[in-house]
Each structure stands twice: as C-alpha cells, then as structure tokens.
Design an enzyme around this catalytic site. Sequence first.
Site, PDB file in Angstrom:
ATOM      1  N   HIS A  93       0.729  -1.138   0.145  1.00  7.68           N
ATOM      2  CA  HIS A  93      -0.080   0.175  -0.130  1.00  7.68           C
ATOM      3  C   HIS A  93       1.033   1.073   0.064  1.00  7.68           C
ATOM      4  CE1 HIS A  93      -2.935   2.871   1.124  1.00  7.68           C
ATOM      5  NE2 HIS A  93      -4.026   2.107   0.968  1.00  7.68           N
ATOM      6  N   TYR A 130      -7.116  10.901   5.737  1.00  9.07           N
ATOM      7  CA  TYR A 130      -6.832  11.721   6.680  1.00  9.07           C
ATOM      8  C   TYR A 130      -7.766  12.920   6.540  1.00  9.07           C
ATOM      9  CZ  TYR A 130      -2.436   9.159   7.798  1.00  9.07           C
ATOM     10  OH  TYR A 130      -1.377   8.240   8.046  1.00  9.07           O
ATOM     11  N   PRO A 144      -0.370   6.704  17.972  1.00  8.56           N
ATOM     12  CA  PRO A 144      -0.896   5.987  16.647  1.00  8.56           C
ATOM     13  C   PRO A 144      -1.070   6.949  15.325  1.00  8.56           C
ATOM     14  CG  PRO A 144      -2.639   6.131  17.886  1.00  8.56           C
ATOM     15  CD  PRO A 144      -1.629   6.858  18.567  1.00  8.56           C
ATOM     16  N   LYS A 176       3.928   3.636  13.828  1.00  9.20           N
ATOM     17  CA  LYS A 176       5.417   3.441  14.217  1.00  9.20           C
ATOM     18  C   LYS A 176       5.512   2.475  15.011  1.00  9.20           C
ATOM     19  CE  LYS A 176       7.024   6.364  11.206  1.00  9.20           C
ATOM     20  NZ  LYS A 176       7.539   6.183   9.869  1.00  9.20           N
ATOM     21  N   TYR A 231       7.190   9.119   6.910  1.00  9.63           N
ATOM     22  CA  TYR A 231       6.069   7.847   6.851  1.00  9.63           C
ATOM     23  C   TYR A 231       6.447   6.881   6.818  1.00  9.63           C
ATOM     24  CZ  TYR A 231       1.022   7.375   6.128  1.00  9.63           C
ATOM     25  OH  TYR A 231      -0.248   6.909   6.146  1.00  9.63           O
TER      26      TYR A 231
END
Length: 403
Positions: free
Chosen positions: A83, A213, A305, A309, A400
């Site tokens: 992804h 987001y 979260p 990570k 990211y």
Amino acid sequence: MTESQYAAVAQESADVVVIGAGPAGLVLGNLLLRRGVDCVVLERAGREDVSKRARAGFLAANTVRILARNGLDDGLRRRGREHSVCEFRTEDGRFRLDYRHLGRGEPHTVYPQHELVADLQDRFIDAGGTVLFDTEAVAVADADGPTPSVTVRDGDGRRVRWRARFVAACDGRHGAGRRSIPPGTVHRHHRDHGVTWLGLLAEAPPSLDAVGYALHPGGFAGHMARSAEITRYYLQCERGTRADAWPEERIWDELALRLRAAEYGPLRRGPFLQRTVLDLESDVLEPLRHGSLFLVGDAAALISPSAAKGANLAVLEAEILAHALTDALVHGDPGPIDRYSERCLVHIWRAQEFSHWMVRLLHDASDAEGASLFQERLRRSRITSLRTSPTQQDWFADNYVGI
C-alpha cells in the site's frame, strides 16, 4: 517477596527470559532460538487471545526486510498487500500522495498485527521454542546483578521464579519490566498531546483505496484498510469520552461528515467489532536498560498512533537486541548490549519527531496549545506545503515509511 518466601517458590531457568508474546517478544524469541540461545517467552494471556488481539497493520519496508531475512515472512508474503497512497481531505479540497514514487520509493505492507503474531507464535513453537501462556510476570528482581529473576504467577495461581542471564521486557508500558526499574535509574520523557481518538474496527469493506486523513472543523477522522472485509477508523472526540458513549449511527454519521462523504463518496458501513479510546501520548525511557533488564517495544517507548510506528519500532529493536544478546552469550562480546540503548534511541526519537509533526498536522492548535489563529495558520501552511512542494512530499514519504 523476601528470600524466605522465595524458598517456597518453584525454580526455573533460561539464559534469556522474554516477557510478552507480542511482535517484539516473538521476533526476539525466534531470532534467539535460531542462534541456539536458551530462552523462554512468558505471556499473561492465553494462546488464542494473543492470536486475536487486533492492533495495527501497517508494516514499514524495513520491518518487511527484517522478517524476510530471518525467515519470518511466510504469511506476510502470502497474505500481505502493498500500500502506498494516502489521501488528505481538508476544507480546501483533497489531494493524494503516492509515496512509493516519492522519497526513497518504499511502500507499506498491510498485514494485520494479530496475523503476524500468530505466524511468529507458530514458527517459534514449531521450532521447539517455549511460550508459557496464562503466565503473568509479577516482578523482575536483581537486574543489577549477574542473575536477574522474574517472578511469575501461572494459570493455577502458583508462583514460579525464573532465573536468567538477561531479561527482555516486551510487555508494554504498564508491564512488570517497567514497574521493576528502581526510581531514579532511568529518565522518563513524557508528552500528552491533548488529543483523544475513538478507535474503531468496523466489519465493513474499505471505503477508500487509500489511507484517509480528514481535517475538519469538527475534529480529525481517519480511515485505514485492514483487509477486504475490515476497516480501521479513528474519530477525534473530547477527552473523557467513553468508548460506548456514542451509538453506531451517530459514529457513522460523524465519520461521513468529517470524511466529506457527500462530496467524495459514501462510506461502506457495518457493525463495529471493537471500540477503544486513545489519549494520544508519547513516552520514552532513557536508557532502555537497567543492568541485565532490557526494554523493547512499548516498554521502551510509547508513540502516538498518528504515524503507525509502534510495531515497526518493536521489530527493529527486537532484532538489534537479538544480535546483541547472541554476541554476549555465544561469543562473549558485551559491546553490542552496551550499545543497544543508544542504537535504538536514534530510531525512537526520529519516529517521535515525525509522530509529533503528524499530531500537529491533523489537529487544530486549540487541542493542546490553546486557541490560536496564528497556530492554525501555521497548520494550514503545512498542509499547503505538503500539497504543493515536491521537497516536502519527499520528506514526508521518507519519514512516513522510514523507521
């Protein structure tokens, strides 16, 4: 417990006692077992419960490499899905970033954490490793000496003391590992970001082909696919909100509002399988060691979260510690275990910095820093840079996915 009370406790021993059968503990156990190190994994939950604990599902490229080079990626290769797209929805419209083609060009792999844990658990047990389920670690003693011990309570309520050369605490921020470190021997860095999320696991197909987001005046909302049938959602709520406070219809309506479903397409709804309330916090201990006791995963550092990570840091730290313990026990070289904390903290603080950046990107400034038009304008400027600047997009992609 006094020494006279210890005398009535059953005695066991292993070179390394690992507390916790999550990703950190099971990666560590598998790597030690492959290298011929005598180890045991202690887990307070039952075997079936461990395999069903729903957690994160985004594995960084480096995590996939660690699992692959250690032969722990069979299930991941069969069922994991790459992804690489995230979509931001704001008052100024939406934009998408395909981070596989930005920065160092690496994707995530979506693989639910409970499936990874089940794979690691089966591999360890099939190879002859010992996991003692329904066995709760109560305390770690004598970590500043040559033979630390872990006192546990088994499923029948009996107390057992495990002697070891080293103890690896992979049992989270509230586990026996952290609790057993004497006050003043490590420094705790803690930040409450002032933001609360309602975490939701929905029995519903994903509604986006991207990680979503949504920045909305009513608060943040997030969409993360877990499988073809399961989707993770996050919904910002007021501090103190109970997980069961909102009926399902209200939650779906609020998600649809904040994700701007009227503009970009409806959400695919279904029942919620799990609800949790998350107060976004960051927490780091330094050093990640007290004598022969080592902290790994959430026991070492808690990360919000917002940047996915936690599990990735846990796997990285487990590999570093496995090599270090092998060098000490098999080759008589204590150097790597002396450098364990320093090596891990470099990665932890990088992840913390990016996580903090994401928290400030996704939430209005009034949540943690007081209502401020200046702060809100800074936040909108960050979004504009992320939408328009190739340099900022490359930085985002590197951090990211990177760990």
